[in-house]
Design an enzyme around this catalytic site. Structure first.
Site, PDB file in Angstrom:
ATOM      1  NE  ARG A   1     -79.101 -23.293  17.497  1.00 31.56           N
ATOM      2  CZ  ARG A   1     -79.695 -24.130  16.653  1.00 31.56           C
ATOM      3  NH1 ARG A   1     -79.475 -25.429  16.732  1.00 31.56           N
ATOM      4  NH2 ARG A   1     -80.505 -23.665  15.747  1.00 31.56           N
TER       5      ARG A   1
ATOM      6  CE  LYS B   1     -62.960 -12.781  29.077  1.00 37.35           C
ATOM      7  NZ  LYS B   1     -62.335 -11.438  29.132  1.00 37.35           N
TER       8      LYS B   1
ATOM      9  CD  GLU C   1     -50.393 -11.861  29.762  1.00 42.41           C
ATOM     10  OE1 GLU C   1     -50.846 -11.661  30.915  1.00 42.41           O
ATOM     11  OE2 GLU C   1     -50.847 -11.296  28.744  1.00 42.41           O
TER      12      GLU C   1
ATOM     13  CE  LYS D   1     -57.384 -16.358  32.146  1.00 47.74           C
ATOM     14  NZ  LYS D   1     -57.075 -16.002  30.770  1.00 47.74           N
TER      15      LYS D   1
ATOM     16  CD  GLU E   1     -65.678 -10.421  45.077  1.00 44.45           C
ATOM     17  OE1 GLU E   1     -65.054  -9.392  45.290  1.00 44.45           O
ATOM     18  OE2 GLU E   1     -65.387 -11.526  45.585  1.00 44.45           O
TER      19      GLU E   1
ATOM     20  NE  ARG F   1     -62.141 -13.735  32.414  1.00 43.77           N
ATOM     21  CZ  ARG F   1     -62.367 -14.922  31.879  1.00 43.77           C
ATOM     22  NH1 ARG F   1     -63.387 -15.628  32.222  1.00 43.77           N
ATOM     23  NH2 ARG F   1     -61.563 -15.396  30.948  1.00 43.77           N
TER      24      ARG F   1
ATOM     25  CG  ASN G   1     -57.842  -6.306  31.422  1.00 40.63           C
ATOM     26  OD1 ASN G   1     -57.375  -7.239  30.765  1.00 40.63           O
ATOM     27  ND2 ASN G   1     -58.916  -5.650  31.068  1.00 40.63           N
TER      28      ASN G   1
ATOM     29  CG  HIS H   1     -53.547  -6.745  29.655  1.00 47.16           C
ATOM     30  ND1 HIS H   1     -52.684  -7.179  30.633  1.00 47.16           N
ATOM     31  CD2 HIS H   1     -53.641  -7.756  28.759  1.00 47.16           C
ATOM     32  CE1 HIS H   1     -52.297  -8.423  30.344  1.00 47.16           C
ATOM     33  NE2 HIS H   1     -52.862  -8.795  29.216  1.00 47.16           N
TER      34      HIS H   1
ATOM     35  CG  HIS I   1     -55.214  -4.006  25.145  1.00 49.80           C
ATOM     36  ND1 HIS I   1     -56.223  -4.196  26.067  1.00 49.80           N
ATOM     37  CD2 HIS I   1     -54.694  -5.241  24.914  1.00 49.80           C
ATOM     38  CE1 HIS I   1     -56.315  -5.483  26.363  1.00 49.80           C
ATOM     39  NE2 HIS I   1     -55.390  -6.131  25.686  1.00 49.80           N
TER      40      HIS I   1
ATOM     41  CG  HIS J   1     -50.416 -10.015  24.636  1.00 50.47           C
ATOM     42  ND1 HIS J   1     -51.191  -8.878  24.609  1.00 50.47           N
ATOM     43  CD2 HIS J   1     -50.751 -10.672  25.769  1.00 50.47           C
ATOM     44  CE1 HIS J   1     -51.973  -8.856  25.669  1.00 50.47           C
ATOM     45  NE2 HIS J   1     -51.722  -9.936  26.396  1.00 50.47           N
TER      46      HIS J   1
HETATM   47  N1  LIG Z   1     -58.671 -16.307  25.103  1.00 53.43           N
HETATM   48  C1  LIG Z   1     -57.955 -15.646  26.005  1.00 53.43           C
HETATM   49  O1  LIG Z   1     -58.344 -15.534  27.176  1.00 53.43           O
HETATM   50  C2  LIG Z   1     -56.639 -15.041  25.582  1.00 53.43           C
HETATM   51  C3  LIG Z   1     -55.766 -14.542  26.559  1.00 53.43           C
HETATM   52  C4  LIG Z   1     -54.518 -14.051  26.151  1.00 53.43           C
HETATM   53  C5  LIG Z   1     -54.180 -14.049  24.801  1.00 53.43           C
HETATM   54  N2  LIG Z   1     -55.057 -14.530  23.875  1.00 53.43           N
HETATM   55  C6  LIG Z   1     -54.722 -14.543  22.436  1.00 53.43           C
HETATM   56  O2  LIG Z   1     -53.590 -15.381  22.226  1.00 53.43           O
HETATM   57  C7  LIG Z   1     -52.942 -14.975  21.021  1.00 53.43           C
HETATM   58  C8  LIG Z   1     -51.441 -15.004  21.209  1.00 53.43           C
HETATM   59  O3  LIG Z   1     -51.047 -16.319  21.498  1.00 53.43           O
HETATM   60  P1  LIG Z   1     -49.513 -16.783  21.509  1.00 53.43           P
HETATM   61  O4  LIG Z   1     -48.711 -15.784  22.227  1.00 53.43           O
HETATM   62  O5  LIG Z   1     -49.520 -18.175  21.971  1.00 53.43           O
HETATM   63  O6  LIG Z   1     -49.068 -16.639  19.991  1.00 53.43           O
HETATM   64  P2  LIG Z   1     -49.325 -17.538  18.698  1.00 53.43           P
HETATM   65  O7  LIG Z   1     -50.455 -18.478  18.895  1.00 53.43           O
HETATM   66  O8  LIG Z   1     -49.429 -16.600  17.562  1.00 53.43           O
HETATM   67  O9  LIG Z   1     -47.990 -18.409  18.585  1.00 53.43           O
HETATM   68  C9  LIG Z   1     -46.749 -17.765  18.395  1.00 53.43           C
HETATM   69  C10 LIG Z   1     -45.820 -18.588  17.509  1.00 53.43           C
HETATM   70  O10 LIG Z   1     -45.306 -19.693  18.243  1.00 53.43           O
HETATM   71  C11 LIG Z   1     -45.301 -20.853  17.416  1.00 53.43           C
HETATM   72  N3  LIG Z   1     -45.346 -22.012  18.307  1.00 53.43           N
HETATM   73  C12 LIG Z   1     -46.387 -22.415  19.071  1.00 53.43           C
HETATM   74  N4  LIG Z   1     -46.009 -23.427  19.867  1.00 53.43           N
HETATM   75  C13 LIG Z   1     -44.716 -23.695  19.577  1.00 53.43           C
HETATM   76  C14 LIG Z   1     -43.764 -24.609  20.081  1.00 53.43           C
HETATM   77  N5  LIG Z   1     -44.057 -25.434  21.090  1.00 53.43           N
HETATM   78  N6  LIG Z   1     -42.519 -24.619  19.534  1.00 53.43           N
HETATM   79  C15 LIG Z   1     -42.196 -23.749  18.556  1.00 53.43           C
HETATM   80  N7  LIG Z   1     -43.035 -22.831  18.058  1.00 53.43           N
HETATM   81  C16 LIG Z   1     -44.278 -22.807  18.571  1.00 53.43           C
HETATM   82  C17 LIG Z   1     -46.498 -20.681  16.556  1.00 53.43           C
HETATM   83  O11 LIG Z   1     -46.372 -21.463  15.391  1.00 53.43           O
HETATM   84  C18 LIG Z   1     -46.468 -19.189  16.269  1.00 53.43           C
HETATM   85  O12 LIG Z   1     -45.661 -18.891  15.172  1.00 53.43           O
HETATM   86  C19 LIG Z   1     -53.486 -13.617  20.672  1.00 53.43           C
HETATM   87  O13 LIG Z   1     -54.352 -13.732  19.563  1.00 53.43           O
HETATM   88  C20 LIG Z   1     -54.290 -13.215  21.908  1.00 53.43           C
HETATM   89  O14 LIG Z   1     -55.395 -12.387  21.610  1.00 53.43           O
HETATM   90  C21 LIG Z   1     -56.271 -15.022  24.256  1.00 53.43           C
HETATM   91 ZN   LIG Z   2     -52.491 -10.576  28.202  1.00 47.64          ZN
END
Ligand SMILES: NC(=O)c1ccc[n+]([C@@H]2O[C@H](COP(=O)([O-])OP(=O)(O)OC[C@H]3O[C@@H](n4cnc5c(N)ncnc54)[C@H](O)[C@@H]3O)[C@@H](O)[C@H]2O)c1
Ligand SMILES: [Zn+2]
Length: 347
Positions: free
Chosen positions: A109, A131, A173, A213, A223, A227, A231, A234, A238, A251
């Protein structure tokens, strides 16, 4: 350090090697990372704890951001005898942070979570806000939770090894954060590809984007719906990602084209002066986002925006800028307008 309503964000060169001292875990500590990031970062984070933390590795990639992978982490925690007082430290990009974070949210949990984001996108976006989620076959992030971390450790020096395209993904971003709420942040971004790239200012960009953020997420508790501002860009992004099956585009690149599309809608509505829209577009194009391939047609993107889980009923909600540093949340956007925005994004 940036103090949010719920947890501290430790920001600075070298903080990754001080994670243990900054976090002060009570029980055992488990670092979750990928094979690729283990030696470079995760072992260092593990070594910063006394006693040294155990390291759990998982396979990377968006297609692995699933319940099955979260369950693998849970199994590893059980095998190693983790208890309710355990701390899980996620070391990696958003994929690792979301999956390991979700495992931390559901294991017994919920156990303590620490994010050590290693991509720019994870540093300015996914590690902040609480999140966590994994994907379902029907769509992205459909299985998730709010599980705020105990702390976030952000070390800009880890970005040295990040591929150029992943860096740009995070920069889009950050640029988005500027347009939403911080004109000075926006000004750091160059207006043409040949001018000085924003990387010398990376630390300033990271700090300002995080503050945008954090302010929005903290204020959203009082409020509701604030959030949604995050977006911006986005809705169409998406649609693009979905129409491309999340392959061949980052992304951030999808958000880049999504911002251009949203701006076109805002200009047509008379909300945004064309010259401001042009300025934003020049900054986006200066970062040279890879184009959406011509084989992906506008109808597929439009159809895919329908899956956007943020839409309620037929009313389409979009974030439209009115000036740099301010956006409106508009809830009566028509399908025809979104089609117009998509055409502008693909033009
Ligand atoms: N929780 C949230 O609020 C939120 C917000 C935005 C995005 N996301 C999620 O984040 C994900 C995308 O994350 P991302 O863009 O970080 O991609 P990712 O986590 O897939 O990483 C991209 C690549 O970078 C490599 N990498 C990471 N750090 C490195 C470094 N320092 N040096 C060399 N290589 C490195 C990783 O091995 C991977 O191959 C998506 O799944 C998305 O849905 C979540
Ligand atoms: Zn985003």
């Amino acid at each position: 350090m940036i103090q949010t309503a719920k947890y501290p964000i430790h920001l600075g060169r070298g903080v990754i090697d001080r994670t243990g001292a900054l976090v002060k875990a009570r029980g055992r500590v488990f670092v979750v990372t990928s094979h690729a990031l283990r030696e470079r970062f995760a072992d260092r984070v593990a070594a910063s704890f006394d006693p040294v933390a155990e390291v759990i590795t998982i396979e990377e990639g968006e297609s692995r951001k699933t319940l099955a992978t979260a369950n693998e982490i849970v199994t590893q925690l059980l095998d190693r005898g983790a208890k309710r007082d355990a701390t899980l430290v996620a070391v990696g990009g958003g994929m690792i942070g979301d999956t390991a974070g979700f495992a931390a949210a559901i294991f017994l949990r919920g156990i303590s979570l620490v994010h050590v984001p290693t991509t720019l996108l994870a540093q300015v976006d996914s590690s902040i806000g609480g999140k966590v989620a994994v994907n379902h076959a029907r769509g992205k992030n459909l299985i998730g939770a709010f599980h705020p971390p105990k702390a976030v450790i952000i070390d800009p020096s880890v970005l040295h090894s990040l591929p150029e395209r992943e860096l740009a993904s995070g920069l889009f971003e950050a640029l988005k954060a500027g347009v939403i709420a911080d004109p000075e942040l926006f000004e750091i971004f160059p207006q043409s590809p040949n001018s000085q790239p924003p990387t010398p200012n990376l630390e300033t960009i990271i700090e300002r984007a995080i503050r945008v953020k954090v302010n929005i997420v903290d204020a959203d508790e009082r409020e509701a719906d604030l959030r949604r501002l995050l977006n911006y860009g986005h809705t169409i992004a998406h649609g693009i990602e979905n129409a491309m099956n999340y392959e061949g585009i980052t992304h951030g690149e999808a958000v880049a084209w999504g911002m251009i599309g949203a701006n076109a809608i805002a200009v047509r509505r008379g909300l945004l002066p064309r010259e401001t829209s042009d300025r934003i577009e020049r900054s986006i194009r200066a970062l040279e986002p890879r184009r959406v391939p011509a084989t992906i047609d506008a109808h597929a993107i439009l159809a895919a925006t329908e899956h956007d889980k943020k839409n309620t009923g037929t009313a389409r909600v979009m974030v439209l800028p009115t000036r740099i540093g301010h956006c409106d949340i508009v809830s009566d956007v028509t399908e025809e307008e979104i089609a117009y925005g998509i055409d502008a994004a693909l033009a």
